[in-house]
Write an enzyme that holds these catalytic residues in place. Sequence first.
Site, PDB file in Angstrom:
ATOM      1  CE1 TYR A 162     -53.481 -68.100 -10.890  1.00 33.54           C
ATOM      2  CE2 TYR A 162     -52.548 -65.927 -11.254  1.00 33.54           C
ATOM      3  CZ  TYR A 162     -52.497 -67.169 -10.651  1.00 33.54           C
ATOM      4  OH  TYR A 162     -51.451 -67.478  -9.808  1.00 33.54           O
TER       5      TYR A 162
ATOM      6  NE  ARG B 244     -52.875 -71.840 -17.209  1.00 34.97           N
ATOM      7  CZ  ARG B 244     -52.297 -71.039 -18.100  1.00 34.97           C
ATOM      8  NH1 ARG B 244     -51.797 -69.884 -17.746  1.00 34.97           N
ATOM      9  NH2 ARG B 244     -52.243 -71.377 -19.372  1.00 34.97           N
TER      10      ARG B 244
ATOM     11  CB  ILE C 178     -56.751 -73.205  -8.217  1.00 33.25           C
ATOM     12  CG1 ILE C 178     -55.856 -73.224  -9.461  1.00 33.25           C
ATOM     13  CG2 ILE C 178     -55.938 -72.815  -6.979  1.00 33.25           C
ATOM     14  CD1 ILE C 178     -55.213 -71.867  -9.770  1.00 33.25           C
TER      15      ILE C 178
ATOM     16  CG  HIS D 166     -52.929 -73.688  -2.498  1.00 37.06           C
ATOM     17  ND1 HIS D 166     -51.990 -74.549  -3.009  1.00 37.06           N
ATOM     18  CD2 HIS D 166     -52.551 -73.443  -1.217  1.00 37.06           C
ATOM     19  CE1 HIS D 166     -51.094 -74.836  -2.080  1.00 37.06           C
ATOM     20  NE2 HIS D 166     -51.412 -74.167  -0.987  1.00 37.06           N
TER      21      HIS D 166
ATOM     22  N   GLY E 297     -50.635 -87.263  -5.633  1.00 39.09           N
ATOM     23  CA  GLY E 297     -50.198 -86.362  -6.692  1.00 39.09           C
ATOM     24  C   GLY E 297     -49.582 -85.067  -6.221  1.00 39.09           C
TER      25      GLY E 297
ATOM     26  CG  ASN F 239     -46.774 -88.523  -5.858  1.00 45.45           C
ATOM     27  OD1 ASN F 239     -47.566 -87.938  -6.586  1.00 45.45           O
ATOM     28  ND2 ASN F 239     -45.683 -87.938  -5.389  1.00 45.45           N
TER      29      ASN F 239
END
Length: 231
Positions: free
Chosen positions: A51, A54, A88, A104, A170, A196
């Site tokens: 993370y 990320r 996120i 989330h 998406g 999408n």
Amino acid sequence: MVVVLTGAGISAESGLATFRGPDGLWEGHRPEDVATPEAFLSAPELVQRFYDDRRAALATVEPNAAHRALARLEHALGDAFLLVTQNIDDLHERAGSRRVLHMHGRLKAARCTECGESTHWDGTLVDEPPCPFCSQRALRPDVVWFGEIPYGLSEIDVALRRVRVFVSIGTSGNVYPAAGFASFARAVGARTVELNLEPSLGIDDFVEHQHGPATQVVPAWVDGFLAEREA
């Protein structure tokens, strides 16, 4: 009330890897190794580094035309708009959106496993920094892992009971509870729209669908919707 649900596909065009797909993040890591409470207990350094990487990657990308179009839609609708995201990242906020619910969690937030407080976080967590509230070295990414309850479900439920237009952008349609939102919205009489790259697993729940890159179909749909309102 317009409720928009976004998934990884809207941020992929900004250069953020999705979790699924041939080049997704799960190709290099099994979900159970980096995205469960059990993984954090057994290999906290691995999870924190995943993370941290990320979070650092967010500095290398920018919001795209789809993010900006949704910010423009929010500006036009005001309180009659809610953006629910499974992402996120912070690209919606950086594009100008303010009515954003991160179901989330957020990469740029850390939550203390001792006191339960959450705080904005830009740096790393692998070095076990102290919690700014209780000083314990017990911070984890404030993201929802597999097996945990998503954030904001009560607020989402209220919005979906009032929704008149539901737009899914998406998202693959295979992660619940978000995958069930379109069906609920349609059941209460909402206009359901899918924007999408390709048809999702829940395509039958949508009465309208446009397929193609988010940077193309989302701005075009927003332009058309706002033109309808002004007509």
